[in-house]
Design a protein around this motif. Structure first.
Motif, short mmCIF file in Angstrom:
data_model
loop_
_atom_site.label_atom_id
_atom_site.label_comp_id
_atom_site.label_asym_id
_atom_site.label_seq_id
_atom_site.Cartn_x
_atom_site.Cartn_y
_atom_site.Cartn_z
N LEU A 9 0.60 -3.88 -12.94
CA LEU A 9 -0.15 -3.53 -11.73
C LEU A 9 0.69 -2.70 -10.77
O LEU A 9 0.19 -1.80 -10.11
CB LEU A 9 -0.67 -4.79 -11.04
CG LEU A 9 -1.73 -5.57 -11.81
CD1 LEU A 9 -2.13 -6.84 -11.05
CD2 LEU A 9 -2.94 -4.71 -12.10
N GLU A 10 1.96 -3.01 -10.70
CA GLU A 10 2.85 -2.23 -9.84
C GLU A 10 2.89 -0.77 -10.30
O GLU A 10 2.81 0.15 -9.48
CB GLU A 10 4.26 -2.83 -9.86
CG GLU A 10 5.16 -2.25 -8.80
CD GLU A 10 6.48 -3.01 -8.68
OE1 GLU A 10 7.49 -2.33 -8.42
OE2 GLU A 10 6.48 -4.24 -8.85
N ARG A 11 2.98 -0.56 -11.62
CA ARG A 11 2.97 0.81 -12.14
C ARG A 11 1.65 1.50 -11.81
O ARG A 11 1.62 2.68 -11.47
CB ARG A 11 3.19 0.81 -13.66
CG ARG A 11 4.63 0.59 -14.06
CD ARG A 11 4.89 0.93 -15.52
NE ARG A 11 3.97 0.27 -16.45
CZ ARG A 11 4.19 -0.91 -17.04
NH1 ARG A 11 5.32 -1.56 -16.80
NH2 ARG A 11 3.30 -1.42 -17.87
N TYR A 12 0.56 0.77 -11.91
CA TYR A 12 -0.76 1.35 -11.61
C TYR A 12 -0.82 1.78 -10.14
O TYR A 12 -1.28 2.88 -9.83
CB TYR A 12 -1.87 0.36 -11.93
CG TYR A 12 -3.24 0.92 -11.62
CD1 TYR A 12 -3.83 1.83 -12.49
CD2 TYR A 12 -3.91 0.56 -10.47
CE1 TYR A 12 -5.07 2.38 -12.20
CE2 TYR A 12 -5.15 1.10 -10.18
CZ TYR A 12 -5.73 1.99 -11.04
OH TYR A 12 -6.95 2.54 -10.76
N VAL A 13 -0.38 0.91 -9.25
CA VAL A 13 -0.38 1.25 -7.82
C VAL A 13 0.49 2.48 -7.57
O VAL A 13 0.07 3.41 -6.87
CB VAL A 13 0.10 0.05 -6.96
CG1 VAL A 13 0.35 0.47 -5.52
CG2 VAL A 13 -0.92 -1.09 -7.02
N GLU A 14 1.65 2.50 -8.17
CA GLU A 14 2.53 3.66 -8.00
C GLU A 14 1.87 4.94 -8.51
O GLU A 14 1.98 6.00 -7.89
CB GLU A 14 3.86 3.41 -8.71
CG GLU A 14 4.73 2.37 -8.03
CD GLU A 14 5.94 1.96 -8.86
OE1 GLU A 14 6.14 2.51 -9.96
OE2 GLU A 14 6.68 1.09 -8.39
N ALA A 15 1.18 4.84 -9.63
CA ALA A 15 0.50 6.01 -10.19
C ALA A 15 -0.61 6.50 -9.27
O ALA A 15 -0.79 7.72 -9.11
CB ALA A 15 -0.06 5.69 -11.57
N THR A 16 -1.34 5.58 -8.65
CA THR A 16 -2.42 6.02 -7.75
C THR A 16 -1.85 6.69 -6.51
O THR A 16 -2.44 7.63 -6.00
CB THR A 16 -3.35 4.85 -7.35
OG1 THR A 16 -2.61 3.87 -6.65
CG2 THR A 16 -4.06 4.25 -8.54
N VAL A 17 -0.70 6.21 -6.06
CA VAL A 17 -0.04 6.85 -4.91
C VAL A 17 0.46 8.24 -5.32
O VAL A 17 0.23 9.23 -4.61
CB VAL A 17 1.11 5.97 -4.37
CG1 VAL A 17 1.93 6.73 -3.32
CG2 VAL A 17 0.57 4.66 -3.79
N GLN A 18 1.11 8.34 -6.47
CA GLN A 18 1.62 9.63 -6.93
C GLN A 18 0.51 10.64 -7.18
O GLN A 18 0.70 11.84 -7.01
CB GLN A 18 2.46 9.45 -8.20
CG GLN A 18 3.78 8.75 -7.93
CD GLN A 18 4.55 8.46 -9.20
OE1 GLN A 18 4.10 8.75 -10.30
NE2 GLN A 18 5.72 7.85 -9.05
N SER A 19 -0.67 10.15 -7.56
CA SER A 19 -1.79 11.06 -7.80
C SER A 19 -2.37 11.62 -6.51
O SER A 19 -3.16 12.55 -6.53
CB SER A 19 -2.90 10.33 -8.57
OG SER A 19 -3.60 9.44 -7.71
N SER A 25 1.72 2.67 -1.18
CA SER A 25 1.32 1.48 -1.94
C SER A 25 0.65 0.47 -1.02
O SER A 25 -0.29 -0.22 -1.44
CB SER A 25 2.53 0.86 -2.65
OG SER A 25 3.53 0.52 -1.72
N ASP A 26 1.06 0.40 0.23
CA ASP A 26 0.40 -0.50 1.18
C ASP A 26 -1.07 -0.13 1.34
O ASP A 26 -1.94 -1.00 1.39
CB ASP A 26 1.09 -0.45 2.55
CG ASP A 26 2.43 -1.15 2.56
OD1 ASP A 26 2.70 -1.95 1.64
OD2 ASP A 26 3.22 -0.89 3.50
N GLU A 27 -1.35 1.17 1.42
CA GLU A 27 -2.74 1.63 1.56
C GLU A 27 -3.56 1.27 0.31
O GLU A 27 -4.70 0.81 0.41
CB GLU A 27 -2.76 3.14 1.78
CG GLU A 27 -4.13 3.70 2.08
CD GLU A 27 -4.07 5.21 2.27
OE1 GLU A 27 -4.77 5.91 1.52
OE2 GLU A 27 -3.33 5.67 3.16
N ALA A 28 -2.96 1.44 -0.87
CA ALA A 28 -3.66 1.11 -2.11
C ALA A 28 -3.95 -0.38 -2.20
O ALA A 28 -5.06 -0.80 -2.57
CB ALA A 28 -2.83 1.56 -3.31
#
Length: 83
Positions: A9-19, A25-28
């Motif tokens: 899940l951490e990787r997913y959050v990071e990917a959504t931020v990078q996209s 990550s706080d916003e996500a």
């Protein structure tokens, strides 16, 4: 608040931020919690509506004997029939 997510899940959050979908990550994570709250509130509303409908049915005389109701529920849920 500090929250630890499973690595996946951490990787997913990071990917959504990078996209660019989220600024941080706080916003996500805040959006995820908002969605969870909406889902919980919708479920609560469905339960309350079901109870309300049941009460209206009872007041209007739209009922069935208890044993029949339980048998129907068991059939609907594909459970073994009782004695």
């Amino acid at each position: 608040m500090i929250a630890r997510l499973p690595e996946e899940l951490e990787r997913y959050v990071e990917a959504t931020v990078q996209s660019g979908r989220f600024a941080s990550s706080d916003e996500a994570i805040a959006e995820a919690v908002r969605l969870l709250r909406r889902r919980d509130e919708a479920e609560e509303a469905r339960v309350i509506d079901g109870v309300r409908q049941g009460l209206e049915d009872m007041r209007a005389g739209r009922t069935q004997p208890f044993r029949e109701a339980i048998a129907e529920i068991r059939r609907d849920l594909d459970l073994p029939q009782g004695p």
